[in-house]
Motif scaffolding. Sequence first.
Motif, PDB file in Angstrom:
ATOM      1  N   ASP A  25       0.809  -1.183   0.145  1.00 32.62           N
ATOM      2  CA  ASP A  25       0.005  -0.037   0.098  1.00 32.62           C
ATOM      3  C   ASP A  25       0.836   1.226  -0.084  1.00 32.62           C
ATOM      4  N   ARG A  26       2.086   1.395   0.927  1.00 31.49           N
ATOM      5  CA  ARG A  26       2.763   2.566   0.931  1.00 31.49           C
ATOM      6  C   ARG A  26       3.490   2.541  -0.441  1.00 31.49           C
ATOM      7  N   PHE A  27       4.038   1.363  -0.980  1.00 30.60           N
ATOM      8  CA  PHE A  27       4.667   1.686  -2.423  1.00 30.60           C
ATOM      9  C   PHE A  27       3.887   2.374  -3.325  1.00 30.60           C
ATOM     10  N   ALA A  28       2.677   2.067  -3.395  1.00 27.04           N
ATOM     11  CA  ALA A  28       1.687   2.345  -4.423  1.00 27.04           C
ATOM     12  C   ALA A  28       1.338   3.803  -4.311  1.00 27.04           C
ATOM     13  N   GLU A  29       1.307   4.185  -3.056  1.00 27.66           N
ATOM     14  CA  GLU A  29       1.110   5.677  -2.531  1.00 27.66           C
ATOM     15  C   GLU A  29       2.250   6.409  -2.989  1.00 27.66           C
ATOM     16  N   SER A  30       3.430   5.778  -2.703  1.00 30.00           N
ATOM     17  CA  SER A  30       4.749   6.434  -3.002  1.00 30.00           C
ATOM     18  C   SER A  30       4.853   6.644  -4.601  1.00 30.00           C
TER      19      SER A  30
ATOM     20  N   ARG B  75       0.266  -2.933 -10.932  1.00 27.76           N
ATOM     21  CA  ARG B  75       1.160  -2.591 -12.163  1.00 27.76           C
ATOM     22  C   ARG B  75       2.707  -2.372 -11.537  1.00 27.76           C
ATOM     23  N   GLY B  76       2.732  -1.764 -10.096  1.00 31.40           N
ATOM     24  CA  GLY B  76       3.961  -1.441  -9.862  1.00 31.40           C
ATOM     25  C   GLY B  76       4.709  -2.575  -9.268  1.00 31.40           C
ATOM     26  N   THR B  77       4.064  -3.392  -8.573  1.00 37.43           N
ATOM     27  CA  THR B  77       4.731  -4.629  -8.170  1.00 37.43           C
ATOM     28  C   THR B  77       5.091  -5.637  -9.097  1.00 37.43           C
TER      29      THR B  77
ATOM     30  N   ASP C 235      -6.118   5.441  -8.755  1.00 34.94           N
ATOM     31  CA  ASP C 235      -6.461   4.033  -9.040  1.00 34.94           C
ATOM     32  C   ASP C 235      -5.418   3.227  -7.997  1.00 34.94           C
ATOM     33  N   LEU C 236      -5.429   3.221  -6.783  1.00 35.57           N
ATOM     34  CA  LEU C 236      -4.141   2.720  -6.207  1.00 35.57           C
ATOM     35  C   LEU C 236      -3.946   1.252  -6.269  1.00 35.57           C
ATOM     36  N   ASP C 237      -5.226   0.458  -6.336  1.00 39.36           N
ATOM     37  CA  ASP C 237      -5.214  -0.951  -6.584  1.00 39.36           C
ATOM     38  C   ASP C 237      -4.367  -1.224  -7.896  1.00 39.36           C
ATOM     39  N   ALA C 238      -4.634  -0.436  -9.011  1.00 38.02           N
ATOM     40  CA  ALA C 238      -3.981  -0.725 -10.198  1.00 38.02           C
ATOM     41  C   ALA C 238      -2.665  -0.248 -10.021  1.00 38.02           C
TER      42      ALA C 238
END
Length: 556
Positions: free
Chosen positions: A174-179, A222-224, A215-218
């Motif tokens: 979650d923190r990775f996506a927010e970053s 995609r980030g991971t 769209d933090l889920d996306a």
Amino acid sequence: MADPLEKLRGAISSAADALRDGSGDALSPTLERPPKAQLGDYSTNAAMLLAPMLGEAPRDVAERLQDELRTLLAGSVERIEVAGPGFVNVFLADRWYREGVAALLDVGDRFGAGTADRPERVLIEFVSANPTGPLTVASGRGAAFGDSLARLLELAGHEVEREYLLNDVGGQVDRFAESIAAHMEGRDPPEEGYSGDYVAELASELAAAGVEPSDLDAVARRGTASMRERIEATLERFGVRFDTWFAESSLHDGGKIEAAIEELRGRGHVFESEGATWLRTTEFGDDKDRVLIRSGGAPTYFAADIAYHRDKLERGAERLIDPLGADHHGYLARMRAAIEALGHDPERFEAPIMQLVRLVEGGERARMSKRKGEFVTLDELMNDIGVDAARFFMLQRSHDTALDLDLELARRQSQDNPVYYVQYAHARIASILRKAVTEGAAPQGGDGRADEAALAAAASADAALTAPAEATERGLVSRLLEFPAEAAGAGDRRAPHRVVAYATATAADFHAFYRDCQVVGVGDALEPSRLAICVAAKRIIARTLSLLGVSAPEQM
């Protein structure tokens, strides 16, 4: 052709059994190379083990054992002596060493293989770094250890599966996506978020792909996924492959966590307290009971880990090995407790603790922090010192010892550099064999190199077997014949660093042999024998380097 060392061990056991004459339990006497040449080629403590059983003085038993061995080893020994409190020292004939080389070459790639008494299906889960950043040097140590251990266990005859647990859910994701989203919107990352050039690169990549930062889920997905690709590419470059990439999200989405908890509940080991669900791990040796479901209803990391290891066992794994980071002390006890609570043997689970690796240059250590972006990546290390040096240096020390990796030494192209020293021995042998072909001392194979099969056959000829042997020849052959025991011991003890030590010692023995013994042009009696030793040494050095994931160059 039987392994000469095994034949020697067998003769000692047979001699001891003859003296024992059915009384007492069978013995397991040692067979070791004494520290000084004047004490023989090999020494055994068999007489001291027999003495209490027979009610005799150890030296008296040793005298009798000496007589038995003279008969059993006729033709292979020069003499046998009794020393100290009852050691029996064996001085072997030159022919024994020549036959040893012939036997090693006759076995070929099977030399040292299949040593496991009971082969197992082993699942090694290693590295498993969160897909929230590039692999660091610390992850590289775990990668080198896990991969080398897998190679050792495969050589021993175990069926090994390499697995990477992809932690693609949870607060860190979650923190990775927010970053990433913050970078996409030109904002600073959150307080506990991630920073660094790679986060900015991912933000640009996702923006170009049309992913909306809202769209933090996306963004997380995609980030991971992108980080997983980068991690896999780094590991492939490092010589590490995985059979399975196991997504932690499959445990949550597939109901496997709930199923594991229900099984534990059915076995009577789950209880409720303070609004939370607990596992009574103290019943199985843990220092305290552990929470499975928090009072808010969310499963703990421990619950997910139990479900994951239950899944491994259900997939047929007979032994689970999880090399873990230095901050995981205490994990072994609670996971073994959970495995026993599930009805399995807790000893099937192992968790070697990897200590820290520190890069040293000019006497100073580099600092690493993935979250702040202040770290040295494994790719950067490979760019600096190369894959071979990176893996060799990572494996030089026991995994449970902190490692200072000297960058200046690792870069050095000289025999001060330990990986260069071992690789140079292999390249030197290849050079000797090329010279042998050029000067007609060795037949040429289809690949233009020396025909090693023909040289191996020549080693069994009577002229080669009766050629005299210098002290450094004998020392090198003894070292080569120790390979099966060294490789098996390194696997059994989960100690790849022992292979590094063995490779270094073998290279040193070869360099001493090269110094003292002419090979090409030495004469009809010695030349085929010494060429055979070169072929055997080349094969064993290449095998040890392969177990470490290090190349064996033909030229340097």
